[in-house]
Motif scaffolding. Structure first.
Motif, short mmCIF file in Angstrom:
data_model
loop_
_atom_site.label_atom_id
_atom_site.label_comp_id
_atom_site.label_asym_id
_atom_site.label_seq_id
_atom_site.Cartn_x
_atom_site.Cartn_y
_atom_site.Cartn_z
N PRO A 1 -32.70 -22.36 5.69
CA PRO A 1 -33.33 -23.41 4.92
C PRO A 1 -34.07 -22.77 3.86
O PRO A 1 -34.07 -23.06 2.78
N ILE A 2 -34.90 -21.66 4.38
CA ILE A 2 -35.93 -21.16 3.43
C ILE A 2 -35.19 -20.42 2.21
O ILE A 2 -35.62 -20.25 1.18
N ALA A 3 -33.91 -19.72 2.56
CA ALA A 3 -33.36 -19.02 1.60
C ALA A 3 -32.77 -20.16 0.73
O ALA A 3 -32.74 -19.85 -0.63
N ASP A 4 -32.35 -21.35 0.98
CA ASP A 4 -31.83 -22.48 0.12
C ASP A 4 -33.01 -22.92 -0.43
O ASP A 4 -32.76 -23.05 -1.78
N LEU A 5 -34.30 -23.12 -0.20
CA LEU A 5 -35.03 -23.70 -0.90
C LEU A 5 -35.69 -22.69 -1.96
O LEU A 5 -35.81 -23.13 -3.16
N ILE A 6 -35.66 -21.45 -1.57
CA ILE A 6 -36.19 -20.51 -2.69
C ILE A 6 -35.20 -20.03 -3.58
O ILE A 6 -35.49 -19.72 -4.88
N GLY A 7 -33.77 -19.70 -2.98
CA GLY A 7 -32.91 -19.29 -3.77
C GLY A 7 -32.47 -17.84 -3.55
O GLY A 7 -31.75 -17.36 -4.53
N PHE A 8 -32.87 -17.16 -2.56
CA PHE A 8 -32.35 -15.90 -2.22
C PHE A 8 -31.31 -15.84 -1.39
O PHE A 8 -30.76 -16.86 -0.79
N THR A 9 -30.39 -14.63 -1.69
CA THR A 9 -29.20 -14.54 -0.71
C THR A 9 -29.44 -13.19 -0.02
O THR A 9 -30.25 -12.23 -0.21
N VAL A 10 -28.64 -13.24 1.30
CA VAL A 10 -28.79 -11.87 1.92
C VAL A 10 -27.44 -11.33 1.69
O VAL A 10 -26.48 -11.72 1.64
#
Length: 142
Positions: A17-26
């Motif tokens: 969820p935090i990746a979706d919120l901020i917009g980062f990718t692994v």
């Protein structure tokens, strides 16, 4: 590396969820190392118009956490005990990479560092983190 991390990297476990919120990718996870990327835009700005420090802290925390998690056994988890970051260069836009590495892993505590660099390879921030391994009931549900 746990199956959860393998699935995350393959895109089969995209629920971060935090990746979706901020917009980062692994973009990379291997034993003791992880890379997170962020395309900076206006939604990440602080009141002065530069990238908010909390966003830098979050991508560094994610990279270090994934790097540490990649060294844990199935059924183990962790919690962060301490997190520190130095902001070294302002960012307005562009692509950032947060490269997290495990400096010292242990049975109970691990120490990680992360360099956040811009698309020219310039150091934007450096972070460090200390995490504690959780096992058995303490790791349940994490």
């Amino acid at each position: 590396m746990t199956n959860v991390l393998r699935d995350l990297l393959k895109g089969e476990n995209p629920n971060v969820p935090i990746a979706d919120l901020i917009g980062f990718t692994v973009t990379s996870i291997e034993p003791g190392r992880a890379v997170v990327e962020l395309r900076v835009d206006d939604r990440h700005a602080n009141p002065m118009g530069t990238l908010h420090g909390g966003v830098l802290c979050d991508i560094a925390d994610a990279a270090m956490g994934l790097a540490f998690a990649s060294t844990l056994d199935d059924g183990e988890s962790f919690t962060t005990l301490e997190l520190k970051i130095n902001f070294l260069r302002p960012v307005w836009d562009g692509r950032l990479q947060a490269i997290g590495t495990v400096v010292k892993g242990g049975r109970t505590v691990g120490y990680m560092e992360c360099d956040v660099v811009d698309q020219e390879g310039r150091l934007v921030a450096r972070a460090s983190s200390t995490c504690m391994v959780l096992r058995d009931d303490a790791a349940s549900g994490r």
